[in-house]
Design a protein around this motif. Structure first.
Motif, PDB file in Angstrom:
ATOM      1  N   TYR A  72      40.656  31.743  32.295  1.00 37.44           N
ATOM      2  CA  TYR A  72      41.568  32.501  32.291  1.00 37.44           C
ATOM      3  C   TYR A  72      40.981  33.499  34.029  1.00 37.44           C
ATOM      4  CZ  TYR A  72      44.983  32.322  28.452  1.00 37.44           C
ATOM      5  OH  TYR A  72      45.566  31.562  26.681  1.00 37.44           O
ATOM      6  N   GLY A  73      42.840  33.071  33.961  1.00 34.89           N
ATOM      7  CA  GLY A  73      42.299  34.743  35.613  1.00 34.89           C
ATOM      8  C   GLY A  73      41.286  33.336  36.794  1.00 34.89           C
ATOM      9  N   ASN A  74      41.832  32.628  37.734  1.00 37.64           N
ATOM     10  CA  ASN A  74      41.373  32.350  38.708  1.00 37.64           C
ATOM     11  C   ASN A  74      41.590  32.824  40.176  1.00 37.64           C
ATOM     12  OD1 ASN A  74      41.129  29.984  41.047  1.00 37.64           O
ATOM     13  ND2 ASN A  74      40.374  28.712  39.726  1.00 37.64           N
ATOM     14  N   LEU A  75      40.697  33.451  40.676  1.00 34.56           N
ATOM     15  CA  LEU A  75      40.805  34.371  41.682  1.00 34.56           C
ATOM     16  C   LEU A  75      41.984  34.051  42.493  1.00 34.56           C
ATOM     17  CD1 LEU A  75      36.654  35.551  42.032  1.00 34.56           C
ATOM     18  CD2 LEU A  75      39.029  36.446  40.570  1.00 34.56           C
ATOM     19  N   SER A  76      41.088  32.985  42.889  1.00 34.64           N
ATOM     20  CA  SER A  76      42.804  32.187  44.264  1.00 34.64           C
ATOM     21  C   SER A  76      44.175  32.532  44.235  1.00 34.64           C
ATOM     22  CB  SER A  76      42.492  30.520  44.718  1.00 34.64           C
ATOM     23  OG  SER A  76      41.093  30.691  44.859  1.00 34.64           O
TER      24      SER A  76
END
Length: 356
Positions: A138-142
């Motif tokens: 989870y949680g793609n920084l893009s």
């Protein structure tokens, strides 16, 4: 109006000792389901539609702020004119889609078309900002890059459709808008953000930029486009479900799409709640009915038997009529979303949605 078919419960109550698994990527303790909210839902009346009163000059727009911190604060909100009118607005949107397919012709004002165009712009930005290569689930920084661009341009996006005499309303509208697409710190999204989007639409109705004749298009054009954007954000940037109830939640991310989708199907001659189990019906009608679209999406992204990963939706499929499903979902939305402090503590109040 939403009549009740009988005094029987719309939806089944989770077993008292059921322990809902978490959807977090890291292990967390399971929390027993509290059946009292379900009892409250069953005993509560079905919310009714209300007309939205349009504000008039002089305007006193202000930066909205959070006010709900306790159950007493929640009761204050629901007993207020703002609280009753907000849920009444959602019910009115739901009723406006009754018996209407997504592809059916409907009146679309310049404001509605502008909002759809704005959402298309946000969708295009997802294509412009590819996900970063990451090992985490989870949680793609893009997503933070996408979110920052959305926030940076939010004022100009509002000015695409606001008349000149309402340009000053951006100070109040923008916070609802920017909180409608998830949280950039946690990189998550849930029904609280969806509720902020509904609140943004409600504010536009208070301003008179959205009128009652726009309501069908607000659902089948604007909300459908919003759902398209959110699904893309969820898939591309792997947004974590915010405050998921595990398998006994209706859905990891959305609620209103099921409310509006069930209204679309009321009194349909052939399509019934149990039709969600027939794959060729889902394949044929997901583009026309939000409810089937949601079920199809869940089946694509979740593995295993539907009855195991979505037992509440599976049980709802045994309800005999769409009218009963819709009334039950409206009651459930009020109790499980609008009456939950962890969700509503983020809700905003200003001059358009008043606290006092």
């Amino acid at each position: 109006m939403q009549p009740e078919d009988s005094k029987s419960p719309e939806f089944p109550i989770p077993p008292p000792n059921f322990r809902a698994p978490t959807h977090r990527p890291t292990p967390a303790a399971s929390i027993p389901v509290d059946v009292r909210p379900s009892q409250s839902m069953i005993l509560s009346p079905v919310p009714q539609p209300q007309r939205v009163s349009v504000v008039s000059p002089p305007y006193h727009f202000q930066v909205p702020s959070k006010r709900i911190r306790s159950p007493d604060d929640l009761r204050h909100f629901h007993d207020s004119d703002s609280g009753r009118n907000f849920i009444g607005f959602i019910v009115a949107l739901s009723e406006s889609t009754r018996g209407r397919k997504i592809s059916d012709p409907c009146y679309a004002s310049d404001t509605v078309n502008s909002i759809v165009s704005i959402l298309d712009t946000l969708i295009q930005w997802v294509d412009d900002i590819p996900p970063a290569r990451m090992a985490s689930r989870y949680g793609n920084l893009s997503y933070r890059t996408w979110h920052a661009r959305m926030v940076e341009n939010s004022d100009s996006l509002m000015l695409r459709f606001l008349p000149e005499d309402l340009h000053s309303a951006t100070v109040e509208l923008v916070p609802y808008f920017t909180d409608s697409f998830g949280n950039s710190t946690r990189i998550d999204y849930g029904t609280g953000h969806e509720t902020q989007f509904a609140a943004w639409l409600y504010c536009l109705a208070k301003l008179g930029t959205i009128k009652e004749e726009d309501y069908p298009a607000v659902v089948v054009r604007v909300f459908v486009k919003y759902l398209e954007l959110m699904r893309k954000l969820q898939l591309v940037y792997c947004l974590e479900p915010a405050g998921s109830h595990g398998v006994w939640g209706l859905d990891d991310y959305h609620f209103l799409s099921f409310v509006f989708g069930s209204s679309q199907l009321i009194d349909h001659k052939y399509l019934k709640p149990k039709s969600i189990h027939t794959q060729n019906i889902l394949d044929s009608f997901s583009n026309e009915y939000l409810y089937f679209s949601c079920i199809s999406f869940i089946k694509k992204v979740k593995k295993g038997p539907f009855s195991e990963h979505s037992p509440l939706l599976d049980d709802i499929s045994g309800v005999p009529t769409w009218n009963k499903v819709n009334s039950g979902l409206l009651k459930m939305y009020k109790v499980e979303v609008l009456e939950k402090v962890p969700i509503m503590q983020h809700f905003l109040f200003g001059w358009l949605i008043k606290w006092n």
